[in-house]
Design an enzyme around this catalytic site. Structure first.
Site, PDB file in Angstrom:
ATOM      1  N   TYR A 149      -4.223  19.958  -5.615  1.00  0.00           N
ATOM      2  CA  TYR A 149      -4.208  20.459  -4.233  1.00  0.00           C
ATOM      3  C   TYR A 149      -4.899  21.807  -4.144  1.00  0.00           C
ATOM      4  O   TYR A 149      -5.765  22.028  -3.303  1.00  0.00           O
ATOM      5  CB  TYR A 149      -2.754  20.555  -3.782  1.00  0.00           C
ATOM      6  CG  TYR A 149      -2.514  20.996  -2.351  1.00  0.00           C
ATOM      7  CD1 TYR A 149      -2.710  20.108  -1.294  1.00  0.00           C
ATOM      8  CD2 TYR A 149      -2.026  22.266  -2.047  1.00  0.00           C
ATOM      9  CE1 TYR A 149      -2.440  20.485   0.014  1.00  0.00           C
ATOM     10  CE2 TYR A 149      -1.754  22.649  -0.747  1.00  0.00           C
ATOM     11  CZ  TYR A 149      -1.959  21.748   0.283  1.00  0.00           C
ATOM     12  OH  TYR A 149      -1.688  22.124   1.574  1.00  0.00           O
ATOM     13  N   SER A 198      -5.328  26.165   3.159  1.00  0.00           N
ATOM     14  CA  SER A 198      -3.935  26.472   2.803  1.00  0.00           C
ATOM     15  C   SER A 198      -3.924  27.816   2.091  1.00  0.00           C
ATOM     16  O   SER A 198      -4.950  28.233   1.534  1.00  0.00           O
ATOM     17  CB  SER A 198      -3.409  25.399   1.849  1.00  0.00           C
ATOM     18  OG  SER A 198      -2.240  25.842   1.199  1.00  0.00           O
ATOM     19  N   LYS A 210      -8.171  22.815  -1.910  1.00  0.00           N
ATOM     20  CA  LYS A 210      -8.031  23.779  -0.809  1.00  0.00           C
ATOM     21  C   LYS A 210      -8.937  24.990  -1.060  1.00  0.00           C
ATOM     22  O   LYS A 210      -9.493  25.563  -0.126  1.00  0.00           O
ATOM     23  CB  LYS A 210      -6.566  24.203  -0.636  1.00  0.00           C
ATOM     24  CG  LYS A 210      -5.660  23.091  -0.097  1.00  0.00           C
ATOM     25  CD  LYS A 210      -6.044  22.647   1.309  1.00  0.00           C
ATOM     26  CE  LYS A 210      -5.056  21.662   1.906  1.00  0.00           C
ATOM     27  NZ  LYS A 210      -5.384  21.197   3.251  1.00  0.00           N
TER      28      LYS A 210
HETATM   29  N1  LIG Z   1       3.111  22.569   6.129  1.00  0.00           N
HETATM   30  C1  LIG Z   1       2.638  23.665   5.587  1.00  0.00           C
HETATM   31  O1  LIG Z   1       3.381  24.624   5.312  1.00  0.00           O
HETATM   32  C2  LIG Z   1       1.166  23.780   5.274  1.00  0.00           C
HETATM   33  C3  LIG Z   1       0.700  24.979   4.731  1.00  0.00           C
HETATM   34  C4  LIG Z   1      -0.661  25.107   4.445  1.00  0.00           C
HETATM   35  C5  LIG Z   1      -1.530  24.071   4.738  1.00  0.00           C
HETATM   36  N2  LIG Z   1      -1.054  22.916   5.265  1.00  0.00           N
HETATM   37  C6  LIG Z   1      -2.044  21.859   5.568  1.00  0.00           C
HETATM   38  O2  LIG Z   1      -1.914  21.489   6.929  1.00  0.00           O
HETATM   39  C7  LIG Z   1      -2.251  20.107   7.088  1.00  0.00           C
HETATM   40  C8  LIG Z   1      -1.113  19.381   7.773  1.00  0.00           C
HETATM   41  O3  LIG Z   1       0.054  19.509   6.973  1.00  0.00           O
HETATM   42  P1  LIG Z   1       1.503  19.192   7.569  1.00  0.00           P
HETATM   43  O4  LIG Z   1       2.480  19.895   6.701  1.00  0.00           O
HETATM   44  O5  LIG Z   1       1.516  19.432   9.019  1.00  0.00           O
HETATM   45  O6  LIG Z   1       1.602  17.625   7.259  1.00  0.00           O
HETATM   46  P2  LIG Z   1       2.528  16.466   7.846  1.00  0.00           P
HETATM   47  O7  LIG Z   1       2.839  15.583   6.692  1.00  0.00           O
HETATM   48  O8  LIG Z   1       3.660  17.006   8.674  1.00  0.00           O
HETATM   49  O9  LIG Z   1       1.523  15.697   8.826  1.00  0.00           O
HETATM   50  C9  LIG Z   1       0.372  15.119   8.308  1.00  0.00           C
HETATM   51  C10 LIG Z   1      -0.363  14.396   9.402  1.00  0.00           C
HETATM   52  O10 LIG Z   1      -1.593  13.943   8.839  1.00  0.00           O
HETATM   53  C11 LIG Z   1      -1.653  12.537   8.906  1.00  0.00           C
HETATM   54  N3  LIG Z   1      -2.304  12.034   7.701  1.00  0.00           N
HETATM   55  C12 LIG Z   1      -1.921  12.139   6.405  1.00  0.00           C
HETATM   56  N4  LIG Z   1      -2.790  11.494   5.613  1.00  0.00           N
HETATM   57  C13 LIG Z   1      -3.750  10.990   6.431  1.00  0.00           C
HETATM   58  C14 LIG Z   1      -4.912  10.198   6.228  1.00  0.00           C
HETATM   59  N5  LIG Z   1      -5.264   9.767   5.010  1.00  0.00           N
HETATM   60  N6  LIG Z   1      -5.646   9.840   7.303  1.00  0.00           N
HETATM   61  C15 LIG Z   1      -5.293  10.247   8.549  1.00  0.00           C
HETATM   62  N7  LIG Z   1      -4.212  10.979   8.810  1.00  0.00           N
HETATM   63  C16 LIG Z   1      -3.446  11.332   7.756  1.00  0.00           C
HETATM   64  C17 LIG Z   1      -0.223  12.049   9.033  1.00  0.00           C
HETATM   65  O11 LIG Z   1      -0.181  10.755   9.646  1.00  0.00           O
HETATM   66  C18 LIG Z   1       0.371  13.155   9.908  1.00  0.00           C
HETATM   67  O12 LIG Z   1       0.042  12.944  11.257  1.00  0.00           O
HETATM   68  C19 LIG Z   1      -2.589  19.596   5.690  1.00  0.00           C
HETATM   69  O13 LIG Z   1      -3.991  19.650   5.482  1.00  0.00           O
HETATM   70  C20 LIG Z   1      -1.868  20.576   4.779  1.00  0.00           C
HETATM   71  O14 LIG Z   1      -2.462  20.654   3.510  1.00  0.00           O
HETATM   72  C21 LIG Z   1       0.279  22.729   5.538  1.00  0.00           C
END
Ligand SMILES: NC(=O)c1ccc[n+]([C@@H]2O[C@H](COP(=O)([O-])OP(=O)(O)OC[C@H]3O[C@@H](n4cnc5c(N)ncnc54)[C@H](O)[C@@H]3O)[C@@H](O)[C@H]2O)c1
Length: 262
Positions: free
Chosen positions: A160, A147, A164
């Site tokens: 977090y 992230s 990260k």
């Molecule tokens: N959305 C953003 O802007 C952003 C930015 C930087 C990093 N990230 C990272 O990207 C990744 C995805 O984030 P997102 O925003 O798409 O999330 P989201 O909440 O839209 O989707 C998360 C997905 O992960 C699954 N999940 C959550 N906990 C789980 C577990 N314990 N076991 C198995 N599956 C699990 C959920 O079922 C879902 O399919 C994360 O690692 C997050 O930290 C997101």
């Protein structure tokens, strides 16, 4: 024409039923991969069906299994099934994770442990379970979803950003220990259009005004899309990125390039 071609590679993506993971799975299928995914959704959930449909719409094979990445035995059972079905694993995108919004002193021991298990240990567990298969692949690649919080953070996001940031160390360490047979890379997305961020905007009295204010913090003039993160994953998995390993790539629309007083 120069194009990313991952035809007949088998990719494993965690967290495929929503947000970034769903976008990554779709782009990898578009680039030619068969995609196996896990998440916390049931087989008949909207997100699960969308994952299967998006992969199969490109004529690729899909497989979905409920698996909680914080439970090593569930990860191992998922990967066992992937290998039985596909016989190989070439690309792993360790994406599942969630923000844990807590200030340092307000973070309970339980929240701290949950965050460590979800946002750090799960990536290492998946990596070591997949290692033998990635070694057998011609060009095994392990990709970790970090992230922009690995590089700069905000108050109230303590556990977090600690994990990260640690992921950038995991990427470095595994790259030097597992190369050259396995490349290990990280992707550090900034503000991506996802359901979680929609909810964030919706928590403001004027969601659209907050959205426009946030867009204004990005020299790219937009927020990121899940397809753009997917494209980075496809590129980093391809031979075009054969010289990329050990680094976590920040993809944040230029937000971190902008000084606070700009
Ligand atoms: N959305 C953003 O802007 C952003 C930015 C930087 C990093 N990230 C990272 O990207 C990744 C995805 O984030 P997102 O925003 O798409 O999330 P989201 O909440 O839209 O989707 C998360 C997905 O992960 C699954 N999940 C959550 N906990 C789980 C577990 N314990 N076991 C198995 N599956 C699990 C959920 O079922 C879902 O399919 C994360 O690692 C997050 O930290 C997101």
């Amino acid at each position: 024409m120069l194009a990313i071609n991952l035809t007949n590679k088998v990719a494993v993506v965690t967290g495929v039923t929503s947000g970034i993971g769903a976008g990554v799975a779709k782009v990898l299928a578009q680039a030619g991969c068969h995609v196996a995914g896990c998440a916390l959704s049931a087989d008949n959930d909207e997100g699960t069906i969308a994952f299967v449909d998006s992969v199969e719409s490109f004529g690729r094979r899909s497989f979905y299994q409920y698996a909680d990445v914080t439970k090593p035995e569930e990860l191992a059972s998922f990967i066992d099934k992937v290998v039985i079905l596909f016989g190989q694993i070439d690309i792993v995108v360790s994406n599942a994770g969630a923000n844990v919004f807590k200030g340092a002193e307000k973070c309970t021991d339980e929240e701290w442990s949950h965050n460590i298990n979800l946002n750090l240990a799960s990536h290492w567990n998946l990596a070591r379970i997949c290692k033998p298969w990635l070694e057998q692949s011609d060009h095994g690649v392990f990709e970790v979803m970090a992230s922009n919080h690995a590089y700069a953070s905000i108050p109230g996001c303590f556990p977090y950003n600690v994990t990260k940031t640690a992921l950038t160390g995991l990427v470095r360490a595994l790259a030097i220990e597992w190369g050259p047979s396995i490349r290990v890379v990280g992707i550090a997305p900034g503000f991506i259009e996802t359901p979680g961020n929609d909810k964030w905007f919706a928590s403001f009295p004027d969601a659209e005004a907050e959205r426009q204010r946030t867009i204004g913090l990005h020299p790219a003039g937009k927020l990121g899309s899940t397809a753009e993160v997917g494209a980075w994953c496809a590129f980093l998995a391809s031979d075009f990125a054969a010289f990329a390993t050990g680094t976590t790539y920040l993809v944040d629309g230029g937000r971190s390039a902008l000084l606070q007083d700009s």
